[in-house]
Scaffold this active site. Structure first.
Site, PDB file in Angstrom:
ATOM      1  N   GLY A  38      -8.400  -5.980 -16.336  1.00 11.44           N
ATOM      2  CA  GLY A  38      -7.941  -4.966 -17.292  1.00 11.44           C
ATOM      3  C   GLY A  38      -7.177  -3.910 -16.521  1.00 11.44           C
ATOM      4  N   LYS A  39      -6.049  -3.471 -17.072  1.00  8.38           N
ATOM      5  CA  LYS A  39      -5.175  -2.579 -16.310  1.00  8.38           C
ATOM      6  C   LYS A  39      -5.847  -1.249 -15.962  1.00  8.38           C
ATOM      7  CE  LYS A  39      -0.751  -2.864 -16.769  1.00  8.38           C
ATOM      8  NZ  LYS A  39      -0.572  -3.836 -15.676  1.00  8.38           N
ATOM      9  N   GLY A  40      -6.628  -0.704 -16.912  1.00  8.81           N
ATOM     10  CA  GLY A  40      -7.296   0.571 -16.637  1.00  8.81           C
ATOM     11  C   GLY A  40      -8.281   0.426 -15.490  1.00  8.81           C
ATOM     12  N   ASN A  42      -8.369  -1.917 -13.138  1.00  7.60           N
ATOM     13  CA  ASN A  42      -7.674  -2.167 -11.865  1.00  7.60           C
ATOM     14  C   ASN A  42      -7.098  -0.867 -11.297  1.00  7.60           C
ATOM     15  OD1 ASN A  42      -8.126  -4.849 -12.449  1.00  7.60           O
ATOM     16  ND2 ASN A  42      -6.005  -5.312 -13.004  1.00  7.60           N
ATOM     17  N   GLU A 136      -2.812  -0.961 -22.774  1.00  2.00           N
ATOM     18  CA  GLU A 136      -3.740  -2.014 -23.214  1.00  2.00           C
ATOM     19  C   GLU A 136      -4.823  -1.479 -24.147  1.00  2.00           C
ATOM     20  OE1 GLU A 136      -3.685  -5.623 -19.936  1.00  2.00           O
ATOM     21  OE2 GLU A 136      -5.321  -4.187 -19.838  1.00  2.00           O
ATOM     22  N   ASN A 180       8.000  -2.127 -14.520  1.00  8.95           N
ATOM     23  CA  ASN A 180       8.689  -3.119 -13.695  1.00  8.95           C
ATOM     24  C   ASN A 180      10.075  -3.367 -14.304  1.00  8.95           C
ATOM     25  OD1 ASN A 180       8.389  -4.967 -15.795  1.00  8.95           O
ATOM     26  ND2 ASN A 180       6.669  -6.045 -14.852  1.00  8.95           N
ATOM     27  N   LEU A 219      10.170  -3.144  -8.087  1.00  6.89           N
ATOM     28  CA  LEU A 219      11.137  -4.229  -7.898  1.00  6.89           C
ATOM     29  C   LEU A 219      10.530  -5.395  -7.129  1.00  6.89           C
ATOM     30  CD1 LEU A 219      14.097  -1.905  -6.734  1.00  6.89           C
ATOM     31  CD2 LEU A 219      13.707  -2.778  -9.055  1.00  6.89           C
ATOM     32  N   ASP A 251      -0.641  -2.797 -10.724  1.00  4.40           N
ATOM     33  CA  ASP A 251      -1.765  -1.878 -10.928  1.00  4.40           C
ATOM     34  C   ASP A 251      -2.138  -1.177  -9.624  1.00  4.40           C
ATOM     35  OD1 ASP A 251      -1.909  -2.566 -13.602  1.00  4.40           O
ATOM     36  OD2 ASP A 251      -3.445  -4.092 -13.300  1.00  4.40           O
TER      37      ASP A 251
HETATM   38  P1  ADP Z   1       4.401  -6.142 -11.663  1.00  2.00           P
HETATM   39  O1  ADP Z   1       3.322  -6.800 -10.872  1.00  2.00           O
HETATM   40  O2  ADP Z   1       3.907  -5.066 -12.581  1.00  2.00           O
HETATM   41  O3  ADP Z   1       5.384  -7.075 -12.317  1.00  2.00           O
HETATM   42  P2  ADP Z   1       6.147  -5.787  -9.354  1.00  2.00           P
HETATM   43  O4  ADP Z   1       6.276  -7.267  -9.274  1.00  2.00           O
HETATM   44  O5  ADP Z   1       7.401  -4.978  -9.364  1.00  2.00           O
HETATM   45  O6  ADP Z   1       5.283  -5.310 -10.601  1.00  2.00           O
HETATM   46  O7  ADP Z   1       5.246  -5.334  -8.117  1.00  2.00           O
HETATM   47  C1  ADP Z   1       4.726  -4.019  -7.989  1.00  2.00           C
HETATM   48  C2  ADP Z   1       4.819  -3.566  -6.546  1.00  2.00           C
HETATM   49  O8  ADP Z   1       4.057  -4.467  -5.734  1.00  2.00           O
HETATM   50  C3  ADP Z   1       6.218  -3.582  -5.957  1.00  2.00           C
HETATM   51  O9  ADP Z   1       6.869  -2.340  -6.171  1.00  2.00           O
HETATM   52  C4  ADP Z   1       5.943  -3.816  -4.472  1.00  2.00           C
HETATM   53  O10 ADP Z   1       5.626  -2.589  -3.850  1.00  2.00           O
HETATM   54  C5  ADP Z   1       4.691  -4.687  -4.487  1.00  2.00           C
HETATM   55  N1  ADP Z   1       5.007  -6.138  -4.377  1.00  2.00           N
HETATM   56  C6  ADP Z   1       5.073  -7.037  -5.386  1.00  2.00           C
HETATM   57  N2  ADP Z   1       5.366  -8.278  -4.928  1.00  2.00           N
HETATM   58  C7  ADP Z   1       5.466  -8.163  -3.586  1.00  2.00           C
HETATM   59  C8  ADP Z   1       5.757  -9.081  -2.512  1.00  2.00           C
HETATM   60  N3  ADP Z   1       5.994 -10.385  -2.754  1.00  2.00           N
HETATM   61  N4  ADP Z   1       5.785  -8.593  -1.243  1.00  2.00           N
HETATM   62  C9  ADP Z   1       5.546  -7.283  -0.988  1.00  2.00           C
HETATM   63  N5  ADP Z   1       5.276  -6.365  -1.952  1.00  2.00           N
HETATM   64  C10 ADP Z   1       5.230  -6.787  -3.228  1.00  2.00           C
END
Ligand code: ADP
Length: 309
Positions: A38-40, A42, A136, A180, A219, A251
């Site tokens: 759950g997001k909260g 986590n 959520e 994201n 990103l 999270d």
């Molecule tokens: P979500 O999980 O919400 O889709 P992201 O994929 O953008 O969000 O990931 C959140 C953060 O986690 C990123 O800003 C980055 O700091 C870290 N992160 C995610 N994937 C990786 C990865 N493969 N390697 C390193 N850091 C990562």
């Protein structure tokens, strides 16, 4: 300094399968596991592990799953203001196939009952330096909590996930939005119709911050983009690591960022404070993707410092 998180708590039931069943089909799992989620849940765990003083307002069931979630939160050092509902604790049934593809069904359960805020909960929110929210729990709750936090001068942070159209009134009470890339594009399309699929991430950050709030777009492995109204976005680098499981990376990022923001002072954060907090959060999130699971993978403050040293 203190952080209040209002949000969801679920027990995740994870089944490993060779392939996700088609309609009408039954498959045997090759393994199964359960873990707090759950997001909260986590995010509040990530705040506490990153050294923040964290209070959690949530609703769980009066059942064994609820006991398990509470025990995990207490172990993480979270101050619990959790209601026991007559509905069962929320659950997520997650099937993951050999190609790491997943299919998920969530029963919000007790989370659905977190609708009105009690006087005690309002006072806790009003006394917070930072309020952290996600989507959520029922939207009315998010709106109420944001209004109380905003009126009392807390820094209100909204992780707009899972994404849905957001009322302008809610956004007017938020200081910092964390999304994201997918969520950023969806929200920009909702608020500025013409942007779907056409804007790059810098444009998206500027479009969203023109609503009058700070925006962070995560990103993935490339890190994050930080934007405040009227200034060009700043890029915060990601950390190249061998990712084994990115569940909960977002999270972990949100919780660690808020813990660091809270340490750096109060009020509406400027670009410099946000960039510093995002740099801290990208380290926490990079550590989390190197370990399996959501909650078990969230790093401690010591681990974050060691990585940065
Ligand atoms: P979500 O999980 O919400 O889709 P992201 O994929 O953008 O969000 O990931 C959140 C953060 O986690 C990123 O800003 C980055 O700091 C870290 N992160 C995610 N994937 C990786 C990865 N493969 N390697 C390193 N850091 C990562």
């Amino acid at each position: 300094m203190s952080v209040v998180v209002v949000g969801s708590a679920n027990l995740d039931l994870v089944y490993r399968v060779e392939r996700i069943p088609a309609p009408g089909e039954t498959v045997l799992a090759t393994g199964a596991d359960s873990a707090p989620g759950g997001k909260g849940n986590n995010q509040v765990t990530a705040v506490a592990r990153a050294g923040g003083e964290a209070t959690f307002i949530a609703a769980i069931g009066d059942d064994a799953a609820g006991d398990r979630l509470e025990a995990g939160l207490i172990e993480a050092g979270v101050d619990l203001r959790v209601r026991r509902s007559d509905r069962p604790t929320g659950t997520a049934v997650i099937t993951v196939d050999d190609g790491a593809e997943n299919a998920i069904v969530v029963d919000s359960g007790a989370n659905r009952t977190l609708v009105d805020l009690t006087d005690v909960e309002r006072d806790l929110i009003a006394g917070a330096d930072v309020l952290l929210l996600q989507l959520e729990t029922p939207l009315e709750t998010v709106e109420r909590a944001a209004r109380v936090g905003h009126a009392a001068g807390a820094t209100v942070v909204l992780n707009a996930a899972p994404i849905r159209p957001l009322p302008a009134e809610l956004l007017s009470t938020v200081d910092l939005l964390i999304v994201n890339e997918h969520e950023a594009a969806q929200l920009a399309a909702d608020t500025h119709g013409a942007f779907r699929g056409r804007a790059d991430e810098e444009e998206l950050a500027q479009v969203l911050s023109s609503l009058g709030l700070a925006v962070i777009i995560t990103l993935g492995s490339r890190g994050a983009l930080v934007c405040v109204p009227g200034e060009p976005p700043a890029h915060v680098a990601g950390h190249p690591v061998d990712a084994v499981d990115t569940t909960g990376a977002g999270d972990t990022f949100c919780g660690a960022l808020v813990a660091e923001l809270d340490r750096s002072g109060g009020g509406r954060p400027d670009l410099g404070r946000l960039v510093d907090a995002a740099a801290f959060a990208t380290v926490a999130a990079a550590l989390s993707v190197q370990r399996p699971g959501a909650v078990p993978s969230i790093p401690t403050l010591e681990e974050i410092h060691d990585f940065r040293a």
